[in-house]
Structures are given as structure tokens and as C-alpha cells.
Design a protein around this motif. Structure first.
Motif, PDB file in Angstrom:
ATOM      1  N   UNK A 290      -2.959  51.725  46.774  1.00 51.36           N
ATOM      2  CA  UNK A 290      -3.242  51.288  48.141  1.00 51.36           C
ATOM      3  C   UNK A 290      -4.509  50.456  48.034  1.00 51.36           C
ATOM      4  N   UNK A 291      -4.357  49.170  48.225  1.00 52.56           N
ATOM      5  CA  UNK A 291      -5.454  48.223  48.014  1.00 52.56           C
ATOM      6  C   UNK A 291      -6.010  48.438  46.600  1.00 52.56           C
ATOM      7  N   UNK A 292      -7.281  48.818  46.473  1.00 53.92           N
ATOM      8  CA  UNK A 292      -7.847  49.010  45.136  1.00 53.92           C
ATOM      9  C   UNK A 292      -7.702  50.435  44.628  1.00 53.92           C
ATOM     10  N   UNK A 293      -7.177  51.310  45.545  1.00 52.61           N
ATOM     11  CA  UNK A 293      -7.100  52.724  45.153  1.00 52.61           C
ATOM     12  C   UNK A 293      -5.792  53.018  44.419  1.00 52.61           C
ATOM     13  N   UNK A 294      -5.926  53.549  43.230  1.00 54.54           N
ATOM     14  CA  UNK A 294      -4.746  53.984  42.471  1.00 54.54           C
ATOM     15  C   UNK A 294      -5.103  55.216  41.637  1.00 54.54           C
ATOM     16  N   UNK A 295      -4.082  56.061  41.461  1.00 58.54           N
ATOM     17  CA  UNK A 295      -4.310  57.261  40.640  1.00 58.54           C
ATOM     18  C   UNK A 295      -3.841  57.042  39.205  1.00 58.54           C
ATOM     19  N   UNK A 296      -3.363  55.814  38.952  1.00 62.88           N
ATOM     20  CA  UNK A 296      -2.743  55.542  37.646  1.00 62.88           C
ATOM     21  C   UNK A 296      -3.687  55.804  36.467  1.00 62.88           C
ATOM     22  N   UNK A 297      -4.938  55.465  36.657  1.00 60.76           N
ATOM     23  CA  UNK A 297      -5.877  55.614  35.540  1.00 60.76           C
ATOM     24  C   UNK A 297      -6.786  56.835  35.710  1.00 60.76           C
ATOM     25  N   UNK A 298      -6.410  57.702  36.676  1.00 57.04           N
ATOM     26  CA  UNK A 298      -7.218  58.893  36.919  1.00 57.04           C
ATOM     27  C   UNK A 298      -6.812  59.990  35.931  1.00 57.04           C
ATOM     28  N   UNK A 299      -7.657  60.230  34.952  1.00 59.92           N
ATOM     29  CA  UNK A 299      -7.324  61.169  33.871  1.00 59.92           C
ATOM     30  C   UNK A 299      -7.133  62.588  34.399  1.00 59.92           C
ATOM     31  N   UNK A 300      -7.958  62.976  35.389  1.00 56.19           N
ATOM     32  CA  UNK A 300      -7.851  64.341  35.928  1.00 56.19           C
ATOM     33  C   UNK A 300      -6.495  64.514  36.614  1.00 56.19           C
ATOM     34  N   UNK A 301      -6.138  63.532  37.440  1.00 50.54           N
ATOM     35  CA  UNK A 301      -4.857  63.614  38.156  1.00 50.54           C
ATOM     36  C   UNK A 301      -3.681  63.663  37.172  1.00 50.54           C
ATOM     37  N   UNK A 302      -3.731  62.826  36.153  1.00 44.33           N
ATOM     38  CA  UNK A 302      -2.636  62.798  35.178  1.00 44.33           C
ATOM     39  C   UNK A 302      -2.567  64.112  34.396  1.00 44.33           C
ATOM     40  N   UNK A 303      -3.757  64.686  34.113  1.00 44.02           N
ATOM     41  CA  UNK A 303      -3.779  65.967  33.386  1.00 44.02           C
ATOM     42  C   UNK A 303      -3.191  67.077  34.260  1.00 44.02           C
ATOM     43  N   UNK A 304      -3.528  67.038  35.553  1.00 43.56           N
ATOM     44  CA  UNK A 304      -2.986  68.058  36.474  1.00 43.56           C
ATOM     45  C   UNK A 304      -1.462  67.922  36.545  1.00 43.56           C
ATOM     46  N   UNK A 305      -0.977  66.681  36.651  1.00 48.43           N
ATOM     47  CA  UNK A 305       0.477  66.473  36.715  1.00 48.43           C
ATOM     48  C   UNK A 305       1.174  66.937  35.433  1.00 48.43           C
ATOM     49  N   UNK A 306       0.525  66.688  34.317  1.00 47.12           N
ATOM     50  CA  UNK A 306       1.103  67.124  33.037  1.00 47.12           C
ATOM     51  C   UNK A 306       1.164  68.646  32.987  1.00 47.12           C
ATOM     52  N   UNK A 307       0.080  69.279  33.446  1.00 50.16           N
ATOM     53  CA  UNK A 307       0.055  70.742  33.469  1.00 50.16           C
ATOM     54  C   UNK A 307       1.155  71.262  34.405  1.00 50.16           C
ATOM     55  N   UNK A 308       1.259  70.609  35.581  1.00 45.29           N
ATOM     56  CA  UNK A 308       2.293  71.034  36.546  1.00 45.29           C
ATOM     57  C   UNK A 308       3.699  70.853  35.967  1.00 45.29           C
ATOM     58  N   UNK A 309       3.899  69.790  35.200  1.00 47.56           N
ATOM     59  CA  UNK A 309       5.218  69.543  34.585  1.00 47.56           C
ATOM     60  C   UNK A 309       5.606  70.704  33.683  1.00 47.56           C
ATOM     61  N   UNK A 310       4.653  71.124  32.858  1.00 51.58           N
ATOM     62  CA  UNK A 310       4.918  72.234  31.928  1.00 51.58           C
ATOM     63  C   UNK A 310       5.136  73.528  32.724  1.00 51.58           C
ATOM     64  N   UNK A 311       4.286  73.726  33.750  1.00 50.61           N
ATOM     65  CA  UNK A 311       4.394  74.953  34.551  1.00 50.61           C
ATOM     66  C   UNK A 311       5.742  75.007  35.280  1.00 50.61           C
ATOM     67  N   UNK A 312       6.164  73.880  35.836  1.00 50.48           N
ATOM     68  CA  UNK A 312       7.436  73.861  36.558  1.00 50.48           C
ATOM     69  C   UNK A 312       8.633  74.006  35.610  1.00 50.48           C
ATOM     70  N   UNK A 313       8.489  73.466  34.406  1.00 47.62           N
ATOM     71  CA  UNK A 313       9.558  73.645  33.403  1.00 47.62           C
ATOM     72  C   UNK A 313       9.704  75.140  33.103  1.00 47.62           C
ATOM     73  N   UNK A 314       8.564  75.818  32.977  1.00 46.11           N
ATOM     74  CA  UNK A 314       8.567  77.259  32.708  1.00 46.11           C
ATOM     75  C   UNK A 314       9.170  78.017  33.900  1.00 46.11           C
ATOM     76  N   UNK A 315       8.736  77.635  35.109  1.00 46.45           N
ATOM     77  CA  UNK A 315       9.224  78.336  36.306  1.00 46.45           C
ATOM     78  C   UNK A 315      10.739  78.154  36.505  1.00 46.45           C
ATOM     79  N   UNK A 316      11.264  77.027  36.042  1.00 51.86           N
ATOM     80  CA  UNK A 316      12.706  76.772  36.202  1.00 51.86           C
ATOM     81  C   UNK A 316      13.555  77.767  35.404  1.00 51.86           C
ATOM     82  N   UNK A 317      12.976  78.289  34.329  1.00 47.12           N
ATOM     83  CA  UNK A 317      13.747  79.237  33.509  1.00 47.12           C
ATOM     84  C   UNK A 317      13.226  80.674  33.647  1.00 47.12           C
ATOM     85  N   UNK A 318      12.155  80.832  34.413  1.00 44.72           N
ATOM     86  CA  UNK A 318      11.541  82.154  34.541  1.00 44.72           C
ATOM     87  C   UNK A 318      12.470  83.117  35.286  1.00 44.72           C
TER      88      UNK A 318
END
Lengths: 235, 311
Positions: free
Chosen positions: A199-227
Motif C-alpha cells: 500500500x503505497x510505500x508500505x509492504x511486508x515483503x521485506x519484513x523479516x519478522x513478519x516472514x518468520x512469523x508466517x513461516x512459523x505459522x506454516x509449520x504450526x498449521x501443518x502440525x495442527x492439520x494432522x494433530x
């Protein structure tokens, strides 16, 4: 496990996805090539690329177009391989086999992940390769900011691809929770907007914290899908 | 007694609704067990728990002498099943579906697919995609898949749904062959009682989630359920003759001018002769038997009355 993955590819007609990926890769390559060398992204008045902030380099466009395409492809494949199987009852058939349920689900998730990851890596290599080849004969409108001779280029490419593809597990979990393929695909789109949009100059694309959280959530949700899938009733 | 399937106080509750309660079921090795009950009685719920698709809320299931747990995957190797309607990978052919099933079951006997298709008359349609199959063909393909790996226990939930009378007859014969020639134990549910009656060795009746009765078909036959039925003009006079002249006590006077004699001590000729001598006009006389349906209806009516009382 490898046998289960192969059977998943076989019964889900993986050849159909191979053809789709080839067409998708060709279209992305053509589009990025046209942006770089045919001036389709150039402002007609100034003759310079009319880009969103952060997209000034060619690698940003390559990463964005490949990432969003294959994140959506991952969501579509997971909903076809897993959510549809729950909805049309074939998962009940799978659960009648002498195989641990978790193993069945993990094999289905891996079948999608491996295919999507390989397809994304190959597509990126194809696009980067074509752009580099074009630079020998033409001048790119976008600065070429990658070096394929650098091992670091491949490390980043592999890591980014793995992170992008894994995000589809968030879509899978939401699709499973809502028992809806559409919900999974819509979630993939939302993730594309969050990870690639601006949005204008704001982007989360290069936000390392946001990407790390999403990566963590991906693994957590993969686990929850089979839990606890072993003790859940098949509905 | 060796039971292949045994349940103890099996109960399933979903969302506060009790689907089945305290079901006690006993299936002997090598028999055909007919599981009958009206729609919504709980047949499918019990079968889903036996095939481990649903987990019991309370109670226990014993299969092949071992308690069924969520981790009892190996038991599934010894079973074949169709629960509700058979599901397939519709874009694949019948043959490919069976091949896939064999791969997942880890069963690689050469020629088994061809044999199963042949037993269900599906050889000519084997290479067609399943999406082009009729309802009856899908049902038959489901049975072919269930028997493909020669299971010790076959669980079939209403397997003749969607089949024409010839198809139903074919399935009944097939089940009998599987039972006698291969020693397969079969649990088959149906709400069409005449279907079960002709093939089952034992029948379990479930009604409103409660097991009403388990009974061997032989026992039903021996339970004085066969009788002679008389149609007479003067019921009172006829009753007097049967009691006083012939010494019969086990008979029932029906409302519609009929008498049912369950006593077998006196022959039909003697009855006819005694009534004729007493000047009782006999309009019709014949040997009849209560069907499983009559027995089933009685049980259901009884259980409904009991439940209404407790409510």
C-alpha cells in the motif's frame, strides 16, 4: 512414505498439474521478459518503468510473480488432494487402509509440497536464465541485480521457495477447519496480498519478522492439520 | 464360542445425541450376520465404529480376539468394507481403482483384480472411467474392491442399494459362496428383511439405537413360528372343537375369522375331519410361517411400546 507420495501423485493425476505448471512457467517467463526487454511496464511519457516502490529491480518482479503463482497453486493442490478427499468421501476409503492416518495425511501434504517446491524452483531458474540470456542481446528496463554464479543466489532461491510453498499449509488448515476448498483458495490469495502486496510505500515483503512469523505459522498449521487425526471421527 | 466381532456396551454420542447405546453384538467366525433395523436405527453408526472410522464414546469392540483401538491399523488389513456408499476416484477406471486399492492394502496376488471383476460381472467395463458407471455398477465395483484382498471379515452396509432384482440375487449368491468356500465372515446390514432372511445365519435387530435381539435363523424357524391357518365361519364353535375334541391348546383366534394353530400334535386332515363332523364350515386351510419381517415388526413394536412407557 515415498510409495504413498507416488500413489498420491498417481491418483490425483499429477500429469495434469505438470502441464499446467509448464504453461504457467512459460507465461511468467514471457511476461517478465516483456517487462524487462519489451517495455510493457514502461511509462509511455517518460520511457522508464512505472513500478511500485520496492519493485525497481528485476529480481523483485521475478520473486513476486513466481511466489504468488505457486502459493496459489499450492493452495489449490492441497484443497484438491486433501480437502476434496474429505468432502467426496475418498478420505474415508484411505482411512480404511492399514496405514496410520497421520502418515496418510503427511504423505498427501508432502506430495503437494515436493511438487510445488520443485516446480517453483525450476520456474524461477527458467525466468532468471531467460532474463540473463536476454541481457546479452538487449538492454533491460529494470536493473539486473542477481548473479547466478554466486552460490548465495541459489541458497536464497531455495529458502524463499520453501517458505512460499510452506505457506499453503496455512490455507490447508483453514480449508480443513471450514470444510471448504474455496476457503483454502481464498486464504492463499489473502496470503499473496499480505506477502507480496504493498500500500503505497508500505509492504511486508521485506519484513523479516513478519516472514518468520508466517513461516512459523506454516509449520504450526501443518502440525495442527494432522494433530489428533487418529482419534477423530471421520465425518 | 469364538467370535470374530464382539461389542460390549457400545455407545456413540454426537453433539449430545445418543446414536446408539449399549450395543452388544456377537458375530461368529464363518457366519453371515444380518444386521437389520429401520432407517436411522444405528446400523451404519455401529459399522463405522467396527471399521474404526468413528470412535466409540463408551464401550468396547473386539475384533479377531483383540480390542480395537485407534491404532489398530493391522486389523484393517484383514477386513473389507463398504460403509454407506462406495467411493471411488471417478476419473480412474474400475481396474485402476482396484489396482490402487491393492497397493494400499499391500496385497499383490497375481490375477486377483481380474477374478474380482469377473465375480461381479464387471470385466467388460473394467477399462471405463468410474464416472461413467451406473449406480448399480458402482455398488458392484465397491463389492469387488471389498473382496479383492480376500478379507477374513467383510462389512457391508446395505450392499444391494441401487441394484436390480437380478443384481441382488447375484450378490446374495456371491456372499454365500464367500462364506462357504473361503470361510469369510460377513456382516451385512439391510432394511430389506427378505434379503437378509435368505442368506443370514444369525440376525441382529437394532431399533432406535438399541440392540433388540440377536437370534440364529434356525432358532427363528424352530420358535413355533410356523403354523396352520384356518378360515372358518363359526369361530366359537371351531375353537370348542379344537379344545374339547382334539385337545389342542396352542392356537390363536384372530379377529378376521382366522385361527392360527401352532400345535403340531394333530394332523391337518384330523383337524379338517373333526371340524366337518361338528358341522363347522372350513373355508380355507393351509400351512403358513411367520417371516423374519413379522418377527422384526413384533420386536420393533414391542421396543417402541417399552420406550414410550419409560418416557
Amino acid at each position: 512414505m515415498l510409495k504413498l507420495i507416488k500413489l498420491e501423485w498417481k491418483k490425483n493425476n499429477i500429469g495434469k498439474y505438470v502441464i499446467k505448471v509448464i504453461i504457467l512457467a512459460a507465461l511468467i517467463t514471457l511476461f517478465v521478459y516483456a517487462m524487462a526487454y519489451l517495455g510493457i511496464a514502461n511509462d509511455p511519457d517518460t520511457g522508464v518503468p512505472d513500478t511500485a516502490p520496492g519493485n525497481e529491480m528485476i529480481s523483485a518482479s521475478i520473486e513476486m510473480f513466481t511466489g504468488m503463482s505457486f502459493l496459489i497453486l499450492g493452495g489449490v493442490m492441497l484443497s484438491s488432494f486433501i480437502i476434496s478427499a474429505y468432502k467426496n468421501g475418498t478420505m474415508g476409503l484411505m482411512f480404511s487402509y492399514p496405514i496410520k492416518r497421520q502418515k496418510i495425511l503427511v504423505s498427501q501434504m508432502l506430495a503437494v509440497w515436493i511438487f510445488d517446491f520443485a516446480a517453483l524452483v525450476l520456474t524461477k531458474l527458467l525466468v532468471y536464465g531467460c532474463i540473463l540470456a536476454g541481457s546479452r542481446f538487449m538492454t533491460s528496463s529494470f536493473p539486473i541485480d542477481f548473479d547466478i554464479a554466486d552460490p548465495g543466489f541459489y541458497i536464497v532461491l531455495f529458502i524463499r521457495s520453501a517458505v512460499t510453498v510452506s505457506m499453503a499449509f496455512i490455507a490447508l488448515y483453514i480449508g480443513l477447519a471450514m470444510k471448504s476448498s474455496k476457503a483454502a483458495i481464498v486464504t492463499s490469495f489473502v496470503l499473496v496480498f499480505l506477502t507480496q502486496g504493498n500500500i503505497s510505500h508500505f509492504t511486508l515483503r521485506h519484513n523479516a519478522v513478519f516472514m518468520s512469523v508466517l513461516t512459523f505459522l506454516s509449520v504450526a498449521f501443518a502440525f495442527l492439520s494432522v494433530y489428533k487425526v487418529e482419534i477423530r471421527d471421520f465425518m | 464360542m469364538s467370535y470374530i466381532v464382539q461389542t460390549s456396551r457400545l455407545t456413540k454420542t454426537i453433539g449430545g445425541k445418543e446414536l446408539v447405546k449399549d450395543v452388544e453384538l456377537h458375530i461368529k467366525k464363518g457366519e453371515i450376520y444380518g444386521f437389520v433395523g429401520p432407517n436411522g436405527a444405528g446400523k451404519t453408526t455401529v459399522m463405522k465404529m467396527i471399521t474404526n472410522l468413528w470412535k466409540p464414546t463408551q464401550g468396547e469392540i473386539e475384533l479377531f480376539g483383540k480390542t480395537l483401538t485407534p491404532q489398530s491399523y493391522e486389523m484393517l488389513r484383514r477386513m473389507g468394507s463398504i460403509i454407506e456408499f462406495p467411493r471411488f476416484y471417478e476419473h480412474m477406471s474400475g481396474y485402476e481403482n482396484l489396482k490402487l486399492h491393492r497397493e494400499y492394502m499391500g496385497y499383490y496376488q497375481h490375477g486377483s483384480i481380474e477374478k474380482a471383476l469377473d465375480m461381479l460381472d464387471l470385466t467388460s467395463a473394467a477399462d471405463r472411467p468410474v464416472k461413467n458407471y451406473s449406480l448399480g455398477m458402482k455398488e458392484r465395483l465397491g463389492i469387488a474392491r471389498a473382496i479383492l484382498c480376500k478379507p477374513e471379515l467383510l462389512i457391508l452396509d446395505e450392499p444391494t442399494n441401487g441394484l436390480d432384482p437380478a443384481g441382488m440375487k447375484q450378490i446374495r449368491s456371491l456372499l454365500r459362496i464367500l462364506c462357504t468356500e473361503y470361510g469369510t465372515t460377513i456382516m451385512v446390514s439391510s432394511h430389506i428383511l427378505s434379503e437378509i432372511e435368505s442368506i443370514a445365519d444369525t440376525v441382529g435387530v437394532i431399533h432406535r439405537g438399541r440392540m433388540r435381539r440377536e437370534i440364529a435363523m434356525k432358532e427363528i424357524e424352530q420358535m413355533s413360528l410356523s403354523y396352520r391357518e384356518l378360515s372358518v365361519q363359526h369361530l366359537e364353535k371351531a375353537s370348542y372343537v379344537l379344545t374339547e375334541k382334539l385337545g389342542l391348546t396352542n392356537f390363536k383366534v384372530m379377529d378376521d375369522g382366522l385361527i392360527r394353530i401352532y400345535d403340531t400334535a394333530v394332523s391337518t386332515q384330523e383337524i379338517a375331519k373333526a371340524l366337518a363332523l361338528a358341522d363347522v364350515q372350513v373355508l380355507a386351510i393351509g400351512q403358513k410361517a411367520e417371516t423374519l419381517e413379522d418377527y422384526f415388526m413384533k420386536l420393533c413394536a414391542k421396543s417402541s411400546a417399552e420406550m414410550e412407557k419409560t418416557c
